[in-house]
Design a protein around this motif. Structure first.
Motif, short mmCIF file in Angstrom:
data_model
loop_
_atom_site.label_atom_id
_atom_site.label_comp_id
_atom_site.label_asym_id
_atom_site.label_seq_id
_atom_site.Cartn_x
_atom_site.Cartn_y
_atom_site.Cartn_z
N ASN A 246 40.68 66.63 56.31
CA ASN A 246 41.01 68.02 56.02
C ASN A 246 41.83 68.20 54.74
O ASN A 246 41.58 69.15 53.99
CB ASN A 246 41.74 68.66 57.20
N PRO A 247 42.81 67.33 54.44
CA PRO A 247 43.51 67.50 53.16
C PRO A 247 42.58 67.39 51.95
O PRO A 247 42.76 68.10 50.96
CB PRO A 247 44.55 66.37 53.18
N LEU A 248 41.59 66.52 52.03
CA LEU A 248 40.61 66.41 50.94
C LEU A 248 39.83 67.70 50.81
O LEU A 248 39.56 68.18 49.69
CB LEU A 248 39.65 65.25 51.21
N ILE A 249 39.44 68.28 51.95
CA ILE A 249 38.67 69.52 51.94
C ILE A 249 39.52 70.66 51.39
O ILE A 249 39.07 71.45 50.54
CB ILE A 249 38.17 69.84 53.36
N ASP A 250 40.77 70.76 51.84
CA ASP A 250 41.67 71.80 51.35
C ASP A 250 41.86 71.69 49.84
O ASP A 250 41.86 72.70 49.12
CB ASP A 250 43.03 71.71 52.05
N ALA A 251 42.04 70.46 49.37
CA ALA A 251 42.23 70.24 47.93
C ALA A 251 40.97 70.62 47.16
O ALA A 251 41.05 71.20 46.07
CB ALA A 251 42.60 68.79 47.67
N ALA A 252 39.82 70.29 47.71
CA ALA A 252 38.56 70.63 47.05
C ALA A 252 38.41 72.14 46.92
O ALA A 252 38.02 72.65 45.86
CB ALA A 252 37.39 70.03 47.83
N VAL A 253 38.72 72.88 47.98
CA VAL A 253 38.63 74.34 47.94
C VAL A 253 39.61 74.89 46.91
O VAL A 253 39.27 75.77 46.11
CB VAL A 253 38.90 74.94 49.34
N ALA A 254 40.84 74.39 46.92
CA ALA A 254 41.87 74.86 45.99
C ALA A 254 41.47 74.63 44.53
O ALA A 254 41.81 75.43 43.65
CB ALA A 254 43.20 74.18 46.29
N ALA A 255 40.74 73.54 44.28
CA ALA A 255 40.35 73.18 42.92
C ALA A 255 39.04 73.82 42.48
O ALA A 255 38.61 73.63 41.34
CB ALA A 255 40.24 71.66 42.80
N GLY A 256 38.39 74.56 43.38
CA GLY A 256 37.14 75.21 43.01
C GLY A 256 35.93 74.31 43.06
O GLY A 256 34.91 74.59 42.41
N VAL A 257 36.00 73.23 43.84
CA VAL A 257 34.85 72.32 44.00
C VAL A 257 33.72 73.07 44.71
O VAL A 257 33.96 73.86 45.62
CB VAL A 257 35.28 71.08 44.82
N GLN A 258 32.49 72.79 44.30
CA GLN A 258 31.34 73.51 44.85
C GLN A 258 30.73 72.82 46.07
O GLN A 258 30.18 73.49 46.95
CB GLN A 258 30.28 73.67 43.76
N ARG A 259 30.79 71.51 46.14
CA ARG A 259 30.12 70.79 47.24
C ARG A 259 31.02 69.65 47.72
O ARG A 259 31.59 68.91 46.93
CB ARG A 259 28.78 70.22 46.75
N PHE A 260 31.10 69.49 49.03
CA PHE A 260 31.85 68.40 49.65
C PHE A 260 30.89 67.61 50.53
O PHE A 260 30.20 68.18 51.39
CB PHE A 260 33.00 68.94 50.49
N ILE A 261 30.84 66.31 50.33
CA ILE A 261 30.02 65.42 51.15
C ILE A 261 30.98 64.60 52.01
O ILE A 261 31.65 63.69 51.51
CB ILE A 261 29.14 64.50 50.28
N PRO A 262 31.09 64.91 53.30
CA PRO A 262 32.05 64.20 54.15
C PRO A 262 31.56 62.80 54.52
O PRO A 262 30.37 62.48 54.35
CB PRO A 262 32.14 65.09 55.39
N ALA A 263 32.44 62.00 55.04
CA ALA A 263 32.09 60.65 55.48
C ALA A 263 31.41 60.74 56.84
O ALA A 263 32.07 60.73 57.88
CB ALA A 263 33.33 59.77 55.55
N GLU A 264 30.09 60.86 56.82
CA GLU A 264 29.27 60.84 58.04
C GLU A 264 28.53 59.52 58.08
O GLU A 264 28.93 58.58 58.73
CB GLU A 264 28.31 62.03 58.07
N TYR A 265 27.40 59.45 57.37
CA TYR A 265 26.69 58.19 57.15
C TYR A 265 26.45 57.41 58.45
O TYR A 265 26.88 56.27 58.61
CB TYR A 265 27.46 57.30 56.17
N GLY A 266 25.73 58.01 59.38
CA GLY A 266 25.49 57.30 60.63
C GLY A 266 24.56 58.04 61.55
O GLY A 266 23.46 58.43 61.16
N LEU A 267 25.01 58.28 62.79
CA LEU A 267 24.20 58.94 63.81
C LEU A 267 23.97 60.42 63.47
O LEU A 267 24.61 60.98 62.58
CB LEU A 267 24.88 58.84 65.17
N ASP A 268 23.08 61.03 64.23
CA ASP A 268 22.77 62.44 64.07
C ASP A 268 23.84 63.27 64.75
O ASP A 268 23.81 63.48 65.97
CB ASP A 268 21.39 62.74 64.66
#
Length: 305
Positions: free
Chosen positions: A89-111
């Protein structure tokens, strides 16, 4: 058609199991990459220098520390370890604050969109992260977006670095649900290509899980390749869904989350009810991923021996 122009991306977790492959693919695609590392960590110092890469130390638990490192960044890619999946969540909050357009979270696995899989340890945490991402999409009016990647097992990593699918050292295998269940799996390089594909095709991948695999395989198929190369039969045992669920439940009750996180993907990739075969909804063509041939699969297994 000419390739899309390079963009500025940030990568968190560049030195883990998957991170180096993602970093290499991004740099090969001529993107500018800012690698974020924890303050005081020496891991990023091992990365080979590159003119399109810089490294910034931040407090990964503090959005105010992270946000300046995202200045000018269009896409943030998280490849954090399993133990940090619930702490994005801190990474996501920082991305929003900085105006980032796309966030790719650490999923990489099951559906994680599969209702049964979503109840498993580590997958539940990934679903919680998606819920948080969707809240940010609404808060920003859609200027912020996300894409998650489902790829099944890391095929080359799980074969080369663990005894989960094949125990090469002991010449044995535990066959989950008999070993005949088909499951999607992806090479590290193909997962990295999926990341590059998302950067190149933001609209087609917006606010959803994308599905990729290098192959659909069964444990018995992998075992057969190993036995034929080895010239002898390996010893086997069988473990079923009920036993795996009991092991997960016991680990959670003991707060042994390392075990719970290890066993959950085993269960999810050995029972079709958890959506482990992506064949009918794979995004390989969209993201530029070619499936492995049987000869390539056999070569991968034989290389272990």
């Amino acid at each position: 058609m000419s390739p899309p122009p390079p963009t500025h991306v940030a990568l968190v977790g560049a030195t883990g199991s998957l991170g180096p492959a993602i970093l290499a693919a991004l740099l090969a695609a001529s993107h500018t990459v800012t690698v974020l590392t924890r303050i005081g960590s020496t891991a990023a110092a091992k990365l080979p220098p590159h003119p399109n890469m810089d490294i910034k130390e931040v407090d990964l638990g503090d959005a105010r520390s992270i946000a300046p490192a995202f200045s000018g960044v269009s896409v943030v890619i998280s490849s954090v370890a399993a133990s940090a999946i619930a702490s994005q969540n801190p990474l996501i909050d920082a991305a929003v604050a900085a105006g980032v357009q796309r966030f790719i979270p650490a999923e990489y696995g099951l559906d994680s969109a599969n209702a049964k899989a979503a109840l498993l340890p580590i997958i539940k945490e990934k679903v919680d992260t998606q819920t948080y991402l969707n809240a940010k999409v609404r808060e920003t009016g859609g200027t912020f977006s996300w894409t998650a990647i489902a790829n099944g097992w890391f095929l080359d990593w799980v074969l080369q670095s663990t005894d989960i699918l094949l125990d090469v050292k002991e010449r044995r295998a535990t066959l989950y649900n008999g070993g005949d269940v088909p499951f999607s799996a992806a090479l590290l390089r193909d997962i990295a290509q999926a990341v590059v594909g998302i950067v190149a095709k933001p609209e087609e991948t917006k606010n959803r899980v994308v599905y990729v695999h290098s192959a659909v395989v069964t444990q018995k198929q992998l075992l057969r390749y190993a036995e034929e190369r080895d010239g002898r039969k390996w010893s086997t045992s069988v473990q079923g869904t009920k036993e795996l669920l009991e092991e997960i439940k016991g680990a959670v009750e003991k707060e042994d989350f390392d075990t719970a996180y290890r066993v959950a993907p085993i269960l999810g990739c050995s029972d079709l009810g958890y959506g482990c075969d992506f064949s009918d909804h794979v995004d390989n063509e969209l993201l530029g991923i070619k499936e492995m041939s049987e000869a390539e699969l056999r070569e991968l297994v034989e290389g272990l021996l």
